[in-house]
Enzyme design. Structure first.
Site, PDB file in Angstrom:
ATOM      1  N   SER A 126       0.834  -1.197   0.000  1.00  0.00           N
ATOM      2  CA  SER A 126       0.000   0.000   0.000  1.00  0.00           C
ATOM      3  C   SER A 126       0.870   1.248   0.000  1.00  0.00           C
ATOM      4  O   SER A 126       2.094   1.178   0.114  1.00  0.00           O
ATOM      5  CB  SER A 126      -0.917   0.014   1.236  1.00  0.00           C
ATOM      6  OG  SER A 126      -0.149   0.211   2.415  1.00  0.00           O
ATOM      7  N   SER A 128       0.998   3.762   2.247  1.00  0.00           N
ATOM      8  CA  SER A 128       1.052   4.476   3.519  1.00  0.00           C
ATOM      9  C   SER A 128       2.435   5.032   3.844  1.00  0.00           C
ATOM     10  O   SER A 128       2.560   5.938   4.662  1.00  0.00           O
ATOM     11  CB  SER A 128       0.593   3.565   4.660  1.00  0.00           C
ATOM     12  OG  SER A 128       1.539   2.541   4.904  1.00  0.00           O
ATOM     13  N   LYS A 183       5.601   0.811   9.345  1.00  0.00           N
ATOM     14  CA  LYS A 183       5.427   2.237   9.611  1.00  0.00           C
ATOM     15  C   LYS A 183       6.735   2.774  10.181  1.00  0.00           C
ATOM     16  O   LYS A 183       7.692   2.045  10.399  1.00  0.00           O
ATOM     17  CB  LYS A 183       4.292   2.496  10.607  1.00  0.00           C
ATOM     18  CG  LYS A 183       2.953   1.851  10.274  1.00  0.00           C
ATOM     19  CD  LYS A 183       2.271   2.463   9.078  1.00  0.00           C
ATOM     20  CE  LYS A 183       0.932   1.772   8.796  1.00  0.00           C
ATOM     21  NZ  LYS A 183       0.342   2.222   7.526  1.00  0.00           N
ATOM     22  N   SER A 286      -2.683   6.975   5.863  1.00  0.00           N
ATOM     23  CA  SER A 286      -2.012   5.920   6.610  1.00  0.00           C
ATOM     24  C   SER A 286      -2.862   5.486   7.790  1.00  0.00           C
ATOM     25  O   SER A 286      -3.233   6.293   8.637  1.00  0.00           O
ATOM     26  CB  SER A 286      -0.642   6.406   7.108  1.00  0.00           C
ATOM     27  OG  SER A 286      -0.044   5.438   7.952  1.00  0.00           O
TER      28      SER A 286
END
Length: 321
Positions: A126, A128, A183, A286
């Site tokens: 993705s 994010s 992250k 995100s």
């Protein structure tokens, strides 16, 4: 043994097929551990049981041939036809069920050790972490940087470095630990993290934020405002979308939610001991700690550090730190 092995292999194939079709929730670490154990048992059995049996049978065949040959020579036959070497070699060959088990054990063991304790590859699914990481990036994750952990149960057995602010970290998604997320570490235990009006503050100190040229996202075909942040000596880029509000919509009822205060301006959280506050670099796109809470230390997988391939853009290969 061939029938038993066929059932075992069919079970592995069936599980993989059910996982691929979405019928079951797969666990690759568990599958790899089981494959290592099963093939390891066959490998040991091959060395201690099956191979000695085949060698004994081949030697018995050779001895019988030599005995018969000597008897014929005593009877006056000067030439004795017949070559048992092809049959002997056939006896010594591994049967198919050992080729697909004991024969694969060294390769499976090497993959298991490499993936479980050294480096593991991941694919970015993705956006994010745009612009640091792009969709389709194939990255490497250092599995021992934060300590050595047992596979499957993820229990730490050897300590190493502690996560630092600014690290890009892979972890097990707290609401669904079977999923791996990636992250950036923003807050460590004891920190107060505030993200108000799209300005990041850690322990009361605003994180320096320098405007950059707009970033064009080829996947969404949109431009976004880009900034350069500096957090504990780490410099990285972030994105903001002016069309998205500053407040956090739809935050779940996670553990230690009482340590967070949500307002129309954003959120302020006190990071509990043994937990970390994570955010994506693509700040308005995100799903991170602002929504589902803190990452427990037990959920840590490793530190991401290198893009080893992106088939759509070979220029992406290299370190992103």
């Amino acid at each position: 043994m061939s029938a038993i092995t066929a059932v075992v292999l069919a079970a592995f194939v069936g599980y993989a097929g059910a996982w691929y079709t979405g019928a079951v929730e797969g666990n690759f670490a568990l599958l790899l551990l089981l494959a290592t154990l099963v093939t390891g048992v066959y490998w040991v059995a091959e060395k201690l049981v099956f191979l000695p049996r085949r060698r004994a049978e081949a030697q018995r065949m050779l001895d019988e041939h030599n005995t018969r040959k000597e008897a014929l020579l005593k009877q006056g036959f000067s030439q004795v036809e017949g070559d048992v070497e092809p049959a002997r070699q056939k006896l010594l060959m591994q049967p198919w069920w050992l080729d697909w088990t004991a024969g694969l054990f060294p390769v499976i063991l090497a993959v298991f050790v490499l993936r479980s304790f050294l480096f593991e590859p991941f694919k970015i699914p993705s956006g994010s972490m745009i612009p640091t990481l792009r969709v389709g990036d194939l990255i490497l994750v250092n599995k021992f940087h934060y300590g050595v952990r047992l596979p499957v149960i993820n229990t730490k057995i050897i300590s190493n470095h502690e996560p630092q602010r600014g690290d890009v970290m892979v972890f097990r998604y707290p609401p669904q630990p079977s999923l791996d997320y990636i992250k950036r570490v923003i807050g460590v235990p004891g920190d107060e993290v505030a993200y108000l009006n799209k300005q990041l503050t850690v322990n009361g100190k605003p994180v320096p934020k320098l405007a950059q040229p707009e970033f064009f996202d080829g996947d969404s075909m949109r431009y976004a405002k880009a900034f350069q942040e500096q957090l504990d000596g780490r410099t990285y880029s972030t994105l903001n979308d002016d069309d998205r509000p500053a407040f956090v919509p739809g935050a779940s009822d996670f553990k230690y939610r009482d340590q967070c205060n949500y307002t129309v301006e954003g959120v302020v959280c006190k990071v509990p001991q043994g937990h970390y506050f994570m955010m994506g670099d693509n700040r308005d796109n995100s799903l991170d700690s602002r929504y589902w809470g803190f990452v427990p230390e037990a959920n840590i997988v490793g530190r991401a550090f290198f893009v080893w391939m992106n088939f759509g853009d070979l220029g992406r290969i290299g370190s992103f730190e």
